[in-house]
Design a protein around this motif. Structure first.
Motif, PDB file in Angstrom:
ATOM      1  N   LYS A  32      -2.075   1.808   8.185  1.00  0.00           N
ATOM      2  CA  LYS A  32      -1.423   0.642   7.569  1.00  0.00           C
ATOM      3  C   LYS A  32      -1.536  -0.505   8.567  1.00  0.00           C
ATOM      4  O   LYS A  32      -0.912  -0.479   9.625  1.00  0.00           O
ATOM      5  CB  LYS A  32       0.046   0.965   7.278  1.00  0.00           C
ATOM      6  CG  LYS A  32       0.887  -0.241   6.842  1.00  0.00           C
ATOM      7  CD  LYS A  32       0.415  -0.789   5.495  1.00  0.00           C
ATOM      8  CE  LYS A  32       1.444  -1.752   4.911  1.00  0.00           C
ATOM      9  NZ  LYS A  32       1.661  -2.952   5.739  1.00  0.00           N
TER      10      LYS A  32
ATOM     11  N   PHE B 266       6.295   0.179   4.384  1.00  0.00           N
ATOM     12  CA  PHE B 266       6.444  -1.149   3.782  1.00  0.00           C
ATOM     13  C   PHE B 266       7.830  -1.762   3.986  1.00  0.00           C
ATOM     14  O   PHE B 266       8.093  -2.855   3.463  1.00  0.00           O
ATOM     15  CB  PHE B 266       6.148  -1.073   2.275  1.00  0.00           C
ATOM     16  CG  PHE B 266       4.734  -0.666   1.974  1.00  0.00           C
ATOM     17  CD1 PHE B 266       3.693  -1.577   2.075  1.00  0.00           C
ATOM     18  CD2 PHE B 266       4.439   0.647   1.622  1.00  0.00           C
ATOM     19  CE1 PHE B 266       2.382  -1.206   1.802  1.00  0.00           C
ATOM     20  CE2 PHE B 266       3.134   1.027   1.344  1.00  0.00           C
ATOM     21  CZ  PHE B 266       2.097   0.105   1.441  1.00  0.00           C
TER      22      PHE B 266
ATOM     23  N   LYS C 111       0.314  -1.995  -3.716  1.00  0.00           N
ATOM     24  CA  LYS C 111      -0.257  -2.170  -2.386  1.00  0.00           C
ATOM     25  C   LYS C 111      -1.139  -0.968  -2.054  1.00  0.00           C
ATOM     26  O   LYS C 111      -1.131   0.045  -2.759  1.00  0.00           O
ATOM     27  CB  LYS C 111       0.840  -2.359  -1.350  1.00  0.00           C
ATOM     28  CG  LYS C 111       1.624  -3.665  -1.531  1.00  0.00           C
ATOM     29  CD  LYS C 111       2.659  -3.840  -0.447  1.00  0.00           C
ATOM     30  CE  LYS C 111       3.254  -5.250  -0.469  1.00  0.00           C
ATOM     31  NZ  LYS C 111       3.876  -5.608  -1.729  1.00  0.00           N
ATOM     32  N   SER C 112      -1.884  -1.056  -0.961  1.00  0.00           N
ATOM     33  CA  SER C 112      -2.834   0.011  -0.644  1.00  0.00           C
ATOM     34  C   SER C 112      -2.623   0.554   0.767  1.00  0.00           C
ATOM     35  O   SER C 112      -2.091  -0.134   1.645  1.00  0.00           O
ATOM     36  CB  SER C 112      -4.270  -0.485  -0.789  1.00  0.00           C
ATOM     37  OG  SER C 112      -4.554  -1.483   0.164  1.00  0.00           O
TER      38      SER C 112
ATOM     39  N   GLU D 278       9.940  -4.047   1.367  1.00  0.00           N
ATOM     40  CA  GLU D 278       9.050  -4.600   0.331  1.00  0.00           C
ATOM     41  C   GLU D 278       8.848  -3.604  -0.797  1.00  0.00           C
ATOM     42  O   GLU D 278       8.969  -2.394  -0.616  1.00  0.00           O
ATOM     43  CB  GLU D 278       7.675  -4.920   0.931  1.00  0.00           C
ATOM     44  CG  GLU D 278       7.662  -5.987   2.001  1.00  0.00           C
ATOM     45  CD  GLU D 278       6.255  -6.189   2.533  1.00  0.00           C
ATOM     46  OE1 GLU D 278       5.308  -6.255   1.705  1.00  0.00           O
ATOM     47  OE2 GLU D 278       6.085  -6.249   3.762  1.00  0.00           O
TER      48      GLU D 278
ATOM     49  N   PRO E 146       6.439  -1.486  -2.662  1.00  0.00           N
ATOM     50  CA  PRO E 146       5.090  -1.031  -2.308  1.00  0.00           C
ATOM     51  C   PRO E 146       4.135  -0.904  -3.498  1.00  0.00           C
ATOM     52  O   PRO E 146       2.934  -0.698  -3.296  1.00  0.00           O
ATOM     53  CB  PRO E 146       5.359   0.343  -1.690  1.00  0.00           C
ATOM     54  CG  PRO E 146       6.577   0.831  -2.392  1.00  0.00           C
ATOM     55  CD  PRO E 146       7.416  -0.384  -2.675  1.00  0.00           C
TER      56      PRO E 146
ATOM     57  N   SER F 104      -4.221   3.394  -3.825  1.00  0.00           N
ATOM     58  CA  SER F 104      -3.289   2.429  -4.401  1.00  0.00           C
ATOM     59  C   SER F 104      -1.932   3.096  -4.604  1.00  0.00           C
ATOM     60  O   SER F 104      -1.840   4.196  -5.165  1.00  0.00           O
ATOM     61  CB  SER F 104      -3.817   1.920  -5.742  1.00  0.00           C
ATOM     62  OG  SER F 104      -2.894   1.040  -6.342  1.00  0.00           O
TER      63      SER F 104
END
Length: 800
Positions: A106, A157, A165-166, A160, A162, A179
């Motif tokens: 990440k 994350f 997101k990836s 946030e 998630p 994903s």
């Protein structure tokens, strides 16, 4: 009246603080022990109860036979779930899963994850794991999708959202972009399915094919009705016989599948767990018995001390009866005293349980929080135990005391012979339990020590195990070369598994065997350095070399002699050869054709609960684990050196490792946990038995103060008086040991039968347990005896 009874009860407890304290402490320790063990037992029995469809979910395990030898594994091929869904109307849907280690990237951060589970898109339809964000129907419906646990979502994350997101994830091949399609609640502690990340099964190449063999996947089925389990199980053997029409196996060969209700997997299955080791119902019975016995020892203390003080309270009972008190009223008064003592002990027990919970978590290898004691069901159990203890501990003394005849009591003609005999029987009972627990503790520790010290056939000391992926496999020559630059790195090898536990099942045949005949063998893929790295003992032939590895990589070699095999002694014996005869014999191991190049001594590649079976080692370019044999000198510096080289060569994978001896110890986690629990509760039983014996001996000594004084005046020595006061108690302890020995022998003999390799139950274990029990009892009784023997006889006679 109740208020009056309460006043009298409190007054008696305050007046006799020592005996009240002994009773309260004893009952508190017993109740706290009971509470802690009940929490553990309830947790083990509750596995997968939270699954709303648990009565319709079954795990599928594979059973196969070759030449009459039956094997059972928790994994199946990819075909079971879809084919059973097509062929059997009882099946509503299926889920296939496999756990993989992974590296997650990440941003510029790398994370090593151990619980990454690939699962079919039907996962959330079958199982009751709450999806906090995302659509349960589509979260795993497609390749390269991932659902994060709530904890991991915060890790990657923060606060946030998630979704969408990836993350870059590598599960052994190469990095891919996944994903994020959902956030699922963390899996409960009482779930056999454990995950941190759930990834879509469609990502795997195996999802594109359906095979009965290549058994690597956990398979669960959701049936339409709970009653369908037996009906479906009955159909499977006949159906499987129709699936291999071109094969002509021997009459004893077969392949079938068994269904296990999900709630029964953890404690009742005879097949290993897929995501964590199974529990053992035997240990649940053992811990339950320990809890009850510890509590009984505490109750025995109360009964003994209460009945031993009968003479003191006889006058009170006589006066009350003359004044018109009925036996029922007196019985109620004495039971009331028991209730008060138990109530105080219960409050103290909760406090003790809370204070000792961290220690219990360490001993039991669990992670219970303090709030577990305040769950309604646990509160009810504690309340029920308290009421039961009040009645159990208080009833007999209350019956004895309330049954005194007032005329005989007031005239001083009081005999409690029956109560005395009962007290002696209870002391025998207490110390028999203690002796049994001491024997069990010693034998469990002996067996674990035997496992640790037994020659395994390989060297597990100072061997690093590093998980690898495709990049490591491609750079293995450079990695070996760089690692070997350090003088403390002795050998480096790449293999499919470490020798600690090898689970790969294969079929082996030799030329000349009847068509369809084959032998079952465990297989392990290795390279030319594996034997040296693990310290296997070569007893015939020679080791693999670079030429053998090169031959596997090339496709222009004679397919009949392409591979080279190293067999263990059991495999050679199974094929009817001696180690020398086996060399250069042709062999077929599940389609791999080649020659036997070497024979190694048998080594333990599974738990010592299983006998060593046939094993075949064969070369393969590529593996799943890197083994690094170290000298053990300057270990910290060597690890820093290896990490530095690793980061240079494999920058996208964290340097994560384990030691082989640690992996070995994990196989015996349940036995180690049992040994620790036995040790702790054996100590508690000794403490409680001694506590009661101390109180009883103290009271007996007080009652015989005048006798001791007279004996001292007549010339008795301190030693003779101590012997006089101690011998009656020691006789009872000896009787307890005699009672305990056959019971302990039978119990531990049954437990040891679960090990193919085990210690003998030797006489010295019982002798040592007896000496410990007698020694502890002697020290406990002697404390009061010596004190009384040293008392000035003038004071003793004056005190009467």
């Amino acid at each position: 009246m109740l208020r009056n009874y309460l006043k009298i009860a409190v007054r008696n407890l305050v007046t006799n603080r020592v005996f009240a304290g002994i009773n309260i402490i004893g009952l508190a320790v017993g109740l706290a022990s009971c509470l802690l063990l009940f929490v553990y037992i309830a947790h083990e029995l509750s596995y997968d109860d939270f699954q709303q469809k648990a009565d319709r979910i079954v795990r599928v395990t594979m059973e196969y036979s070759m030449e009459g030898k039956v094997g059972k594994v928790p994994e199946t091929g990819t075909k079971v779930a879809p084919e059973f869904g097509r062929q059997f109307p009882e099946v509503e849907l299926g889920v296939r899963m496999i756990n993989r280690d992974a590296v997650v990237i990440k941003g510029d951060q790398q994370f090593s994850e151990k619980r990454v589970v690939f699962a079919d898109s039907t996962f959330f339809t079958m199982f009751s794991f709450p999806l906090l964000k995302g659509n349960p129907q589509t979260a795993l419906a497609g390749p390269n999708l991932v659902v994060l646990s709530e904890t991991k979502a915060r890790t990657y994350f923060g606060m946030e959202n998630p979704i969408g997101k990836s993350l870059r994830i590598n599960t052994g091949g190469s990095f891919r972009d996944y994903s994020v399609t959902g956030v699922v609640a963390d899996c409960p502690a009482n779930s056999q399915i454990k995950y941190d990340l759930l990834t879509s099964f469609a990502t795997l190449p195996a999802a594109k094919t359906e095979e009965w063999y290549s058994a690597n996947y956990a398979t669960y089925l959701l049936l339409r009705k709970p009653d369908d389990i037996a009906a479906l199980q009955a159909k499977i053997p006949a159906f499987m016989k129709t699936q291999f029409p071109d094969e002509t196996p021997s009459a004893s060969d077969y392949l079938t599948y068994n269904l296990e209700p999900i709630r029964r997997v953890h404690l009742h299955s005879d097949v290993e767990g897929n995501f964590e080791p199974n529990g053992d119902l035997t240990y649940i019975y053992i811990f339950g018995a320990i809890a009850v016995l510890i509590l009984l020892i505490a109750c025995v203390n109360y009964i003994n001390l209460a009945t031993s003080r009968a003479v003191e309270r006889a006058q009170e009972v006589g006066v009350r009866k003359v004044m018109g008190a009925m036996r029922g009223q007196l019985f109620g008064q004495f039971i009331g005293e028991s209730v008060i003592v138990t109530a105080v002990a219960t409050l103290l027990a909760v406090l003790l349980a809370c204070l000792t919970l961290p220690l219990f978590n360490s001993v039991s290898d669990r992670h219970f929080a303090i709030d577990v004691f305040f769950k309604p069901e646990n509160g009810l159990v504690l309340l029920g135990a308290s009421v039961l203890v009040s009645l159990l501990a208080g009833s007999y003394p209350a019956l004895v005391l309330s049954g005194f005849q007032p005329i005989r009591v007031l005239k001083g003609h009081l005999k409690t012979t029956g109560a005395g005999q009962f007290r002696r029987a209870l002391i025998v009972f207490q110390f028999a339990i203690t002796a049994i627990l001491i024997v069990c503790t010693l034998l469990v520790r002996n067996q674990l020590q035997f496992v640790q010290q037994k020659k395994l056939g390989y060297n597990k000391d100072h061997v690093l195990l590093l998980p690898v992926d495709r990049e490591v496999n491609e750079k293995i020559s450079a990695i070996k070369s760089e690692f070997r630059q350090n003088a403390d790195v002795q050998h480096v090898s790449l293999a499919s598994n470490s020798p600690v536990f090898v689970g790969g099942g294969y079929a082996m045949r030799q030329p000349g065997m009847p068509e369809g005949q084959r032998k079952m063998v465990t297989g392990l893929t290795i390279d030319e350095d594996f034997v040296k790295t693990t310290g296997l003992h070569l007893i015939a032939g020679s080791d693999l070399n670079a030429v053998d590895m090169d031959r596997i990589a090339r496709s222009d070699n004679d397919s009949l002699t392409r591979s080279r095999f190293i067999l263990n002694e059991s495999a050679v014996k199974e094929l009817g050869w001696t180690p020398q005869q086996a060399i250069n014999q042709r062999l077929d191991v599940s389609g791999r054709l080649g020659l036997v190049k070497g024979v190694v001594s048998d080594f333990h590649f599974a738990s010592m609960k299983q006998k060593i079976g046939p094993m075949a080692l064969f070369p393969q370019n590529g593996g799943e684990i890197l083994l690094v044999k170290l000298s053990g000198n300057q270990l910290s510096n060597t690890l820093q050196f290896l990490e530095s080289k690793w980061r240079t060569l494999i920058p996208n994978r964290p340097f994560t490792y384990a030691f082989m001896d640690e992996e070995f110890d994990k196989m015996y986690a349940a036995e180690t946990r049992t040994g620790r629990i036995f040790s702790v509760f054996a100590f508690l039983s000794i403490f409680l038995a001694c506590l009661g014996l101390f109180g009883l001996s103290a009271y007996t000594t007080v009652q015989r103060t005048k006798e001791i004084g007279v004996r001292k005046v007549l010339g008795a020595s301190v030693f003779s008086i101590v012997g006089l006061l101690s011998k009656d108690f020691l006789k009872l302890v000896l009787v307890a040991i005699v009672v305990a020995v056959p019971i302990a022998w039978y119990a531990m003999n049954q437990w040891l039968q679960g090990f193919a390799y085990r210690v003998a139950i030797e006489w010295w274990v019982f002798a040592l347990a007896g000496i410990l029990a007698i020694g502890i009892a002697l020290i406990t009784v002697s404390f009061q005896s010596v004190k009384a023997a040293l008392l000035n006889p003038v004071k003793s006679l004056r005190s009467d």
